[in-house]
Design a protein around this motif. Structure first.
Motif, short mmCIF file in Angstrom:
data_model
loop_
_atom_site.label_atom_id
_atom_site.label_comp_id
_atom_site.label_asym_id
_atom_site.label_seq_id
_atom_site.Cartn_x
_atom_site.Cartn_y
_atom_site.Cartn_z
N CYS A 1 0.83 -1.22 0.00
CA CYS A 1 0.00 0.00 0.00
C CYS A 1 0.86 1.26 0.00
O CYS A 1 1.69 1.47 0.89
CB CYS A 1 -0.92 -0.02 1.21
SG CYS A 1 -1.88 1.50 1.45
N GLY A 2 0.66 2.10 -0.98
CA GLY A 2 1.39 3.36 -1.06
C GLY A 2 1.11 4.28 0.11
O GLY A 2 2.00 4.95 0.62
N ARG A 3 -0.12 4.32 0.56
CA ARG A 3 -0.47 5.18 1.70
C ARG A 3 0.24 4.70 2.97
O ARG A 3 0.75 5.49 3.74
CB ARG A 3 -1.98 5.18 1.91
CG ARG A 3 -2.41 6.20 2.93
CD ARG A 3 -3.90 6.21 3.17
NE ARG A 3 -4.62 6.35 1.92
CZ ARG A 3 -5.93 6.25 1.81
NH1 ARG A 3 -6.66 5.99 2.87
NH2 ARG A 3 -6.53 6.38 0.66
N CYS A 4 0.29 3.38 3.18
CA CYS A 4 0.99 2.83 4.35
C CYS A 4 2.48 3.13 4.29
O CYS A 4 3.10 3.48 5.28
CB CYS A 4 0.78 1.32 4.46
SG CYS A 4 -0.86 0.82 4.98
N ARG A 5 3.05 2.99 3.11
CA ARG A 5 4.51 3.19 2.96
C ARG A 5 4.89 4.67 3.06
O ARG A 5 5.94 5.00 3.60
CB ARG A 5 4.98 2.62 1.62
CG ARG A 5 4.95 1.11 1.60
CD ARG A 5 5.73 0.52 0.45
NE ARG A 5 5.61 1.25 -0.79
CZ ARG A 5 5.07 0.77 -1.91
NH1 ARG A 5 4.59 -0.45 -1.92
NH2 ARG A 5 5.02 1.49 -2.99
N GLN A 6 4.06 5.55 2.55
CA GLN A 6 4.41 6.97 2.54
C GLN A 6 4.04 7.69 3.83
O GLN A 6 4.83 8.45 4.36
CB GLN A 6 3.75 7.67 1.36
CG GLN A 6 4.33 7.25 0.04
CD GLN A 6 3.59 7.88 -1.12
OE1 GLN A 6 2.66 8.66 -0.94
NE2 GLN A 6 3.98 7.52 -2.33
N ARG A 7 2.83 7.47 4.31
CA ARG A 7 2.37 8.22 5.48
C ARG A 7 2.15 7.37 6.71
O ARG A 7 2.04 7.90 7.80
CB ARG A 7 1.06 8.94 5.13
CG ARG A 7 1.22 10.03 4.11
CD ARG A 7 -0.01 10.90 4.03
NE ARG A 7 -1.23 10.16 3.76
CZ ARG A 7 -1.83 10.09 2.58
NH1 ARG A 7 -1.30 10.71 1.56
NH2 ARG A 7 -2.94 9.43 2.43
N GLY A 8 1.99 6.07 6.53
CA GLY A 8 1.71 5.21 7.67
C GLY A 8 0.31 5.40 8.22
O GLY A 8 0.00 4.96 9.31
N ASP A 9 -0.56 6.07 7.46
CA ASP A 9 -1.92 6.35 7.91
C ASP A 9 -2.89 5.80 6.87
O ASP A 9 -3.13 6.44 5.84
CB ASP A 9 -2.13 7.85 8.09
CG ASP A 9 -3.53 8.17 8.56
OD1 ASP A 9 -4.09 7.38 9.35
OD2 ASP A 9 -4.07 9.21 8.14
N CYS A 10 -3.42 4.62 7.13
CA CYS A 10 -4.31 3.98 6.16
C CYS A 10 -5.48 3.34 6.90
O CYS A 10 -5.27 2.52 7.79
CB CYS A 10 -3.51 2.92 5.40
SG CYS A 10 -4.50 1.90 4.30
N PRO A 11 -6.71 3.71 6.56
CA PRO A 11 -7.87 3.13 7.24
C PRO A 11 -7.97 1.62 7.05
O PRO A 11 -8.43 0.91 7.94
CB PRO A 11 -9.07 3.86 6.64
CG PRO A 11 -8.57 4.62 5.49
CD PRO A 11 -7.09 4.71 5.57
N ASP A 12 -7.55 1.12 5.88
CA ASP A 12 -7.59 -0.32 5.66
C ASP A 12 -6.64 -1.03 6.61
O ASP A 12 -7.00 -2.04 7.23
CB ASP A 12 -7.20 -0.66 4.21
CG ASP A 12 -8.22 -0.16 3.20
OD1 ASP A 12 -9.36 0.19 3.60
OD2 ASP A 12 -7.88 -0.12 2.01
N ALA A 13 -5.42 -0.53 6.75
CA ALA A 13 -4.44 -1.14 7.65
C ALA A 13 -4.92 -1.08 9.10
O ALA A 13 -4.75 -2.04 9.85
CB ALA A 13 -3.09 -0.46 7.50
N ARG A 14 -5.51 0.05 9.49
CA ARG A 14 -6.02 0.16 10.87
C ARG A 14 -7.10 -0.88 11.13
O ARG A 14 -7.12 -1.53 12.17
CB ARG A 14 -6.54 1.57 11.13
CG ARG A 14 -5.44 2.58 11.35
CD ARG A 14 -5.98 3.89 11.95
NE ARG A 14 -7.08 4.49 11.20
CZ ARG A 14 -6.93 5.36 10.21
NH1 ARG A 14 -5.73 5.77 9.86
NH2 ARG A 14 -7.97 5.87 9.60
N ALA A 15 -8.02 -1.05 10.18
CA ALA A 15 -9.10 -2.02 10.35
C ALA A 15 -8.56 -3.45 10.40
O ALA A 15 -8.97 -4.25 11.24
CB ALA A 15 -10.11 -1.87 9.21
#
Length: 115
Positions: free
Chosen positions: A82-96
């Motif tokens: 996930c680009g969002r996880c790799r760049q910002r570490g803030d991803c609703p999918d990863a949190r869920a």
């Protein structure tokens, strides 16, 4: 920046499941966990299948241990891709997925009768 409503992301619905024609009928109809033979407690959300040549809707379910295991597996893949996880570490999918993957750690394991 637009924020996603937290209720929109349901981790169980992100878990890939076996094809309904490759599991037992009781697993495909939701009366048994889609990955094992235990009673299900988690709804994995409606799925569509075309294994018969026509579109069919089915409702797989899972037991807590299998859902936790699969969520951990999917979370590891997701955070790597996930680009969002790799760049910002803030991803609703990863949190869920993380919440589901760690959900059984906060509860003691159920005791089996006779043990």
């Amino acid at each position: 920046m637009t924020t996603m409503h937290p209720g929109f992301v349901r981790a169980p619905e992100m878990l890939p499941v076996p094809r309904p024609d490759r599991i037992r009928p009781a697993q495909a109809d939701g009366s048994m966990c889609v990955w094992c033979d235990q009673p299900p407690t988690i709804n994995l959300g409606p799925r569509l299948s075309t294994h018969t040549g026509a579109v069919h809707r089915w409702l797989p379910r899972a037991c807590q241990p299998c859902a936790v295991r699969e969520a951990g597996r999917v979370l590891a893949i997701h955070t790597d891709q996930c680009g969002r996880c790799r760049q910002r570490g803030d991803c609703p999918d990863a949190r869920a997925l993380h919440r589901l993957a760690t959900s059984s750690r906060s509860r003691p394991a159920a005791r089996r009768p006779g043990r």
